[in-house]
Write an enzyme that holds these catalytic residues in place. Structure first.
Site, PDB file in Angstrom:
ATOM      1  N   HIS A 271       0.835  -1.203   0.000  1.00 24.24           N
ATOM      2  CA  HIS A 271       0.000   0.000   0.000  1.00 24.24           C
ATOM      3  C   HIS A 271       0.867   1.250   0.000  1.00 24.24           C
ATOM      4  O   HIS A 271       2.068   1.189   0.276  1.00 24.24           O
ATOM      5  CB  HIS A 271      -0.892   0.012   1.247  1.00 24.24           C
ATOM      6  CG  HIS A 271      -0.090   0.046   2.513  1.00 24.24           C
ATOM      7  ND1 HIS A 271       0.498  -1.096   3.041  1.00 24.24           N
ATOM      8  CD2 HIS A 271       0.255   1.066   3.332  1.00 24.24           C
ATOM      9  CE1 HIS A 271       1.179  -0.765   4.125  1.00 24.24           C
ATOM     10  NE2 HIS A 271       1.048   0.543   4.328  1.00 24.24           N
TER      11      HIS A 271
ATOM     12  N   HIS B 199       5.356   5.847  -1.200  1.00 26.38           N
ATOM     13  CA  HIS B 199       6.154   4.643  -1.430  1.00 26.38           C
ATOM     14  C   HIS B 199       5.348   3.394  -1.074  1.00 26.38           C
ATOM     15  O   HIS B 199       4.331   3.477  -0.403  1.00 26.38           O
ATOM     16  CB  HIS B 199       7.433   4.682  -0.577  1.00 26.38           C
ATOM     17  CG  HIS B 199       7.158   4.552   0.886  1.00 26.38           C
ATOM     18  ND1 HIS B 199       6.698   5.611   1.653  1.00 26.38           N
ATOM     19  CD2 HIS B 199       7.240   3.484   1.730  1.00 26.38           C
ATOM     20  CE1 HIS B 199       6.527   5.193   2.907  1.00 26.38           C
ATOM     21  NE2 HIS B 199       6.835   3.910   2.977  1.00 26.38           N
TER      22      HIS B 199
END
Length: 172
Positions: A37, A118
């Site tokens: 995620h 990220h």
């Protein structure tokens, strides 16, 4: 009054999740606690009543932001702060705006670090392991694109895993 831990994240496409998981299986001890995620808002605590307020705020934020595309071209690391290696999501105005809005208004201001979009692929490794993993991966190039049209409010279960509380679709 009991509180739970919540977070807000974007789950990328299955293709990107599969790629991230191919590394996470080996290098991320939290691999089975949450799918790959992009964290929009770090973990925060809230009561059931507070979450009801926050969900109406999140609905408003979701309507303000149109669906958008992201790109991933390489791997990076948060070393020396932490031994985390990640798929670097290229900077993107929509992501930055979403993150900024998640720390305004009624929502708790819980951001510890500057926002760096990220997808974690390794964490909690020793210095040597981190060096090896990052050393072998930082030369890799990716050409991943994804269309983002929603984000999720998650909460943490007693075993430390995360589950979706509510999904918010972007745009009208």
């Amino acid at each position: 009054m009991s509180t739970l831990k919540y977070g807000i994240a974007i789950f990328p496409s299955k293709e990107i999740q599969d790629l991230a998981n191919s590394y996470r299986k080996r290098y991320d001890p939290r691999y089975n606690k949450i799918p790959p995620h992009i964290t929009l808002k770090e973990r925060f605590e809230a009561t059931k009543e507070e979450i009801n307020d926050f969900t109406s705020e999140l609905e408003k934020i979701a309507k303000e932001i149109e669906p958008f595309d992201i790109e991933i071209k390489k791997v990076s690391s948060f070393s020396p702060v932490t031994n985390t290696v990640y798929l670097k999501v290229e900077p993107n105005e929509s992501l930055t705006t979403l993150n900024k809005r998640m720390n305004e208004g009624k929502l708790p201001k819980s951001q510890q670090f500057a926002f760096v979009p990220h997808i974690t692929i390794s964490q909690e490794l020793s210095e040597d392991e981190h060096s090896d993993v990052y050393g072998s991966m930082r030369m890799l190039e990716f050409d991943l694109k994804d269309h983002i049209d929603r984000f999720q409010l998650l909460y943490q279960l007693e075993d430390g895993s995360w589950t979706v509380y509510e999904t918010f679709k972007l745009g009208n």
